[in-house]
Design an enzyme around this catalytic site. Structure first.
Site, mmCIF file in Angstrom:
data_model
loop_
_atom_site.group_PDB
_atom_site.id
_atom_site.type_symbol
_atom_site.label_atom_id
_atom_site.label_comp_id
_atom_site.label_asym_id
_atom_site.label_seq_id
_atom_site.Cartn_x
_atom_site.Cartn_y
_atom_site.Cartn_z
ATOM 1 N N CYS A 7 1.220 -1.252 -0.295
ATOM 2 C CA CYS A 7 0.151 0.251 0.128
ATOM 3 C C CYS A 7 1.068 1.272 -0.266
ATOM 4 C CB CYS A 7 -1.242 0.058 0.814
ATOM 5 S SG CYS A 7 0.201 0.129 3.047
ATOM 6 N N ASN A 10 2.626 1.166 4.197
ATOM 7 C CA ASN A 10 2.762 0.037 4.592
ATOM 8 C C ASN A 10 2.804 0.072 6.384
ATOM 9 O OD1 ASN A 10 5.166 -2.231 5.778
ATOM 10 N ND2 ASN A 10 3.856 -2.759 4.920
ATOM 11 N N CYS A 12 -1.328 0.311 7.359
ATOM 12 C CA CYS A 12 -2.914 0.405 7.302
ATOM 13 C C CYS A 12 -2.532 -0.595 6.721
ATOM 14 C CB CYS A 12 -3.672 1.310 7.501
ATOM 15 S SG CYS A 12 -3.439 2.694 8.407
ATOM 16 N N ARG A 13 -2.655 -0.829 5.433
ATOM 17 C CA ARG A 13 -4.164 -2.161 4.555
ATOM 18 C C ARG A 13 -3.091 -3.316 4.016
ATOM 19 N NH1 ARG A 13 -4.620 2.297 -0.282
ATOM 20 N NH2 ARG A 13 -3.114 2.661 0.787
ATOM 21 N N SER A 14 -1.601 -1.988 3.514
ATOM 22 C CA SER A 14 -0.810 -3.815 3.240
ATOM 23 C C SER A 14 -0.228 -4.601 4.750
ATOM 24 C CB SER A 14 0.434 -3.254 2.631
ATOM 25 O OG SER A 14 1.443 -2.762 3.946
ATOM 26 N N ASP A 125 -8.268 3.536 1.150
ATOM 27 C CA ASP A 125 -6.940 4.365 2.477
ATOM 28 C C ASP A 125 -7.541 5.063 3.412
ATOM 29 O OD1 ASP A 125 -4.998 5.254 3.947
ATOM 30 O OD2 ASP A 125 -4.674 7.166 1.950
HETATM 31 P P1 4NP Z 1 -2.092 3.081 4.437
HETATM 32 O O1 4NP Z 1 -2.331 4.129 4.653
HETATM 33 O O2 4NP Z 1 -1.408 3.105 2.791
HETATM 34 O O3 4NP Z 1 -3.128 1.494 3.800
HETATM 35 O O4 4NP Z 1 -0.578 2.599 4.706
HETATM 36 C C1 4NP Z 1 -1.698 5.562 4.805
HETATM 37 C C2 4NP Z 1 -1.102 5.151 6.126
HETATM 38 C C3 4NP Z 1 -0.490 6.719 6.171
HETATM 39 C C4 4NP Z 1 -0.703 7.817 4.690
HETATM 40 C C5 4NP Z 1 -1.343 7.532 4.187
HETATM 41 C C6 4NP Z 1 -2.201 6.090 3.766
HETATM 42 N N1 4NP Z 1 0.121 8.781 4.693
HETATM 43 O O5 4NP Z 1 -0.221 9.812 4.216
HETATM 44 O O6 4NP Z 1 0.506 8.982 6.228
#
Ligand code: 4NP
Length: 161
Positions: A7, A10, A12-14, A125
């Site tokens: 994602c 790294n 939340c989703r992945s 997201d």
């Molecule tokens: P992820 O979520 O891609 O599912 O881990 C996010 C985590 C952090 C951010 C955006 C999405 N950020 O902008 O810091």
């Protein structure tokens, strides 16, 4: 079989994908046949544990969240069999990373292409939204991971192009 969930951050989703898949593999007695990891296309959160909201939502479904964030690298395309992009933007960024790999052998897929019970094409997201976003992430991951394993068992996964 080596699987990599990717994602943006790294956190939340992945990592949820990695831990949902490991949970299913343990439950189905397949853990010794697979290696599962996750990574982010961005480097903002390198070394950080998964987001507390994602960890809580997973724990409520009996899934422990483990791991620390890392950034995806060109060699991942040689070291994994499958790389799952959570959304189209991740997929685009991964195509650019793949170009920097001398001998890419991994299959790159949009994760939701494996989902059988959802029409969504991307894992949205959840970072800037409410708790329902984290539940949706888990719903999609549980669906797609179970479907991927069913297809693997049935020999129905597409082979390398
Ligand atoms: P992820 O979520 O891609 O599912 O881990 C996010 C985590 C952090 C951010 C955006 C999405 N950020 O902008 O810091």
């Amino acid at each position: 079989m080596r699987l990599l969930f990717v994602c943006l951050g790294n956190i939340c989703r992945s990592p949820a994908g990695e831990n949902v898949m490991n949970h299913l593999l343990e439950r189905e007695g397949l853990a010794s046949r697979f290696e599962v990891d996750s990574a982010g296309t961005a480097g903002y959160h390198i070394g950080n544990p998964p987001d507390a909201r994602m960890t809580r939502a997973a724990r409520d479904r009996g899934i422990e969240m483990k791991g620390r964030a890392r950034q995806v690298k060109p060699a991942d395309f040689e070291e994994f069999d499958w790389i799952f992009a959570m959304d189209r933007s991740n997929h685009e960024d991964l195509l650019a990373v793949r170009k920097r790999c001398a001998n890419p052998t991994a299959q790159l897929a949009l994760f939701c292409d494996f989902c059988e019970g959802h029409d969504e094409r991307e894992v949205p997201d959840p970072y800037y939204g409410g708790p329902e976003g984290f539940e949706k992430v888990l719903d999609l991951l549980e669906d797609g991971c179970a479907a991927f394993l069913r297809q693997w068992r049935a020999g129905e996964l597409p082979s390398a192009p």
